[in-house]
Design a protein around this motif. Sequence first.
Motif, PDB file in Angstrom:
ATOM      1  N   ALA A 106      79.219 117.556  65.106  1.00 48.16           N
ATOM      2  CA  ALA A 106      77.756 117.636  65.132  1.00 48.16           C
ATOM      3  C   ALA A 106      77.177 117.030  63.854  1.00 48.16           C
ATOM      4  N   LYS A 107      77.795 117.328  62.719  1.00 43.54           N
ATOM      5  CA  LYS A 107      77.345 116.750  61.451  1.00 43.54           C
ATOM      6  C   LYS A 107      77.553 115.237  61.457  1.00 43.54           C
ATOM      7  N   LEU A 108      78.644 114.771  62.077  1.00 42.25           N
ATOM      8  CA  LEU A 108      78.890 113.338  62.182  1.00 42.25           C
ATOM      9  C   LEU A 108      77.735 112.639  62.890  1.00 42.25           C
ATOM     10  N   LEU A 109      77.252 113.226  63.971  1.00 42.50           N
ATOM     11  CA  LEU A 109      76.110 112.634  64.673  1.00 42.50           C
ATOM     12  C   LEU A 109      74.913 112.465  63.733  1.00 42.50           C
ATOM     13  N   SER A 110      74.661 113.485  62.920  1.00 43.93           N
ATOM     14  CA  SER A 110      73.514 113.411  62.012  1.00 43.93           C
ATOM     15  C   SER A 110      73.742 112.413  60.884  1.00 43.93           C
ATOM     16  N   ASN A 111      74.993 112.072  60.603  1.00 43.38           N
ATOM     17  CA  ASN A 111      75.312 111.110  59.547  1.00 43.38           C
ATOM     18  C   ASN A 111      75.318 109.661  60.029  1.00 43.38           C
ATOM     19  N   LEU A 112      75.169 109.422  61.335  1.00 40.99           N
ATOM     20  CA  LEU A 112      75.225 108.049  61.836  1.00 40.99           C
ATOM     21  C   LEU A 112      74.079 107.196  61.312  1.00 40.99           C
TER      22      LEU A 112
END
Length: 336
Positions: free
Chosen positions: A194-200
């Motif tokens: 989920a954090k990865l999505l926000s880091n895109l």
Amino acid sequence: MRYIIIGAGAVGGAIGGRLAESGNDVVLVARGAHYRALREGGLRLVTPQGARTHHLPVADRPGAVDLRADDVLVLAVKTQDSVAALDAWAPRPVAGTGATAGEVLPLVCAQNGVEGERLALRRFRRVYGMCVWLPALFLEPGVVAADCAPLTGILHIGLFPSGTDETAHRISRDLEKAPFEAPVVADVMRWKYAKLLSNLGNSIQAVCGSAGSAEHAELVARVVAEGRAVLAAAGIETAGDREQQDARGHKADTQPLEGHPRRGGSSWQSLSRGTGTIEADYLNGEMVLLGRLHGVPTPVNATLQRVADTFARERRGAGSMPVGELVALVDANAAQ
């Protein structure tokens, strides 16, 4: 337990400084000018509550630290620097055990993305994932800032690939005294994806500067939507938006730090410091990889990865590309 912070930059310095403030035994590991500044003047940690200087043990290499059986290694380097760090620390002997760090010590991956844990598990038997929501800044050698209050950040922690144990709970208790929110979760990678999505969108901010235009916001929405499609095709579940909002609440809200305006996140900081590397291969690049494995086109992520890597390699200035130019490159890639 003693915490050895491998990579005492923005995130590592904030975690290490806060742990030390609450009475924990901490060793900082850094390189170059930052190491020299920490050794000579201590770690200056700037927070909404003020600035404090911590005079802590500091090392510039694994051989400078005599490892103990009660040590916890916290890997806080950028993912692109992980292999070198892991290869250096894993074979180090641990006093009184007859074993190496990789065999007996817990290693916590306090990093963006999801590759760090996989790299670590090749070398360490006991690996813990940490989902890091901790806005922090590397201001100059020896000085870092963490601008959230009343808590410094939210750090979900759990065993990799899944599960919990007493060590995770002990680390959580120390972090919550620091003060962080540190939930122990059996599905930590669900939070990290989920954090990865926000880091895109980090690459967009890094090359184009902070958000503000509708064009910028639309491009962020496109890259996240593409990431969601990739994760769905791969069968990877993430913590939902509402779940993340409920976990965060108003426990750790960013506050203005006098004299230290926030200009960008970790990728922006990499470009602004001219490090020559950036995390894009493990953020946008993770989606490109999964897209190729599962037959999902990823023109937005692929373009952002390529442009961010070029900026880092050529040491181009952070925020120097107009967002319209980046959108045009994305559209051209999508049209192929």
